[in-house]
Design a protein around this motif. Structure first.
Motif, mmCIF file in Angstrom:
data_model
loop_
_atom_site.group_PDB
_atom_site.id
_atom_site.type_symbol
_atom_site.label_atom_id
_atom_site.label_comp_id
_atom_site.label_asym_id
_atom_site.label_seq_id
_atom_site.Cartn_x
_atom_site.Cartn_y
_atom_site.Cartn_z
ATOM 1 N N GLU A 213 0.537 -1.471 -0.280
ATOM 2 C CA GLU A 213 0.006 0.049 0.374
ATOM 3 C C GLU A 213 1.099 1.099 -0.531
ATOM 4 N N PHE A 214 1.967 1.366 0.635
ATOM 5 C CA PHE A 214 2.440 2.736 0.992
ATOM 6 C C PHE A 214 4.050 2.530 0.163
ATOM 7 N N GLY A 215 4.194 1.310 -0.456
ATOM 8 C CA GLY A 215 6.158 1.103 -0.356
ATOM 9 C C GLY A 215 5.922 1.649 -2.323
ATOM 10 N N GLY A 216 4.683 1.731 -2.991
ATOM 11 C CA GLY A 216 4.908 1.944 -4.145
ATOM 12 C C GLY A 216 5.035 1.086 -5.306
ATOM 13 N N PRO A 217 5.645 1.284 -6.452
ATOM 14 C CA PRO A 217 5.864 0.446 -7.685
ATOM 15 C C PRO A 217 7.439 -0.558 -7.481
#
Length: 238
Positions: A213-217
């Motif tokens: 959710e928060f780490g990104g691609p």
């Protein structure tokens, strides 16, 4: 002692957040790395080792039992107010402190028991397992502490929570060593498989969702980096 060393990263993670709260993206990426490390430890230091001690059916039963036990315990704790205990968003404000503490302890016991079991047979501690537990505990504590701070938990209660969890983890490692010191290879294999099932269930339930959710691609890449790092440690120590 080794259980205390491995779980000390819980206190380090909490201290880092209390000193200088990191951004959610950084927490997510650290959790992704920790998840990769723990997945590697489960695959190569638990399941692979257990496969040399018992049959595939025994390992299958042990893994299923571990997964179901963790799932049941986690579900019960969630119903008592421990849901979202490791989230960094502050949802802990809606839960109960006791359930959150019990849930945190539940997450740490399987890995600590396994760490103690790696000393069985007179060999040294598994560096790969030790590193995996240490590195995976760090983002867990950072994420949970961020959420608990937002939920209004005092610093004193935070230190009590993580200090208590660290102590319980150290005791669990000792229990793992004592209980399995004279156990048969098949019994050790079942315990390893049980812990593997519990740890994989914990990863998917509490770490990977927030990392994604928060780490990104780049979350997947960081997870693979953690996996490769732990595999390298396992290969060197082996």
């Amino acid at each position: 002692m080794w259980g205390l060393v491995a779980s000390s990263s819980l206190l380090i993670g909490a201290g880092l957040v209390l000193w200088r709260p990191p951004g959610k993206r950084l927490i997510g990426l650290i959790m992704a790395f920790g998840a990769g490390v723990l997945i590697s430890a489960v695959a190569y230091d638990l399941v692979e080792d257990a496969s040399t001690r018992a049959s595939g059916w025994v390992l299958l039963a042990g893994t299923a039992a571990g997964a179901l036990t963790f799932f049941g315990g986690d579900l019960l704790i969630d119903r008592f107010g421990g849901e979202g205990r490791k989230r960094s968003t502050g949802v802990q404000a809606q839960g109960q402190g006791g359930a959150i503490a019990l849930g945190t302890v539940l997450d740490g016991i399987p890995e600590s028991v396994v760490l103690g079991s790696t000393l069985v047979g007179g060999g040294g501690v598994s560096i790969a397992v030790l590193a995996a537990i240490f590195l995976s505990n760090l983002p867990e504590a950072m994420s949970a502490t961020s959420g608990l701070v937002q939920a209004g938990t005092s610093r004193g209660r935070l230190w009590l929570l993580w200090g208590g969890t660290t102590a319980v983890s150290a005791v669990a490692a000792g229990v793992g060593y004592v209980a399995l010191g004279s156990a048969s290879g098949a019994t050790v294999a079942v315990v390893q498989a049980f812990a593997a099932g519990a740890l994989l269930t914990m990863l998917v339930d509490t770490m990977i969702p927030e990392a994604t959710e928060f780490g990104g691609p780049v979350t997947g890449l960081v997870t693979v980096l953690g996996f490769a790092t732990a595999f390298g440690l396992s290969a060197i120590s082996g």
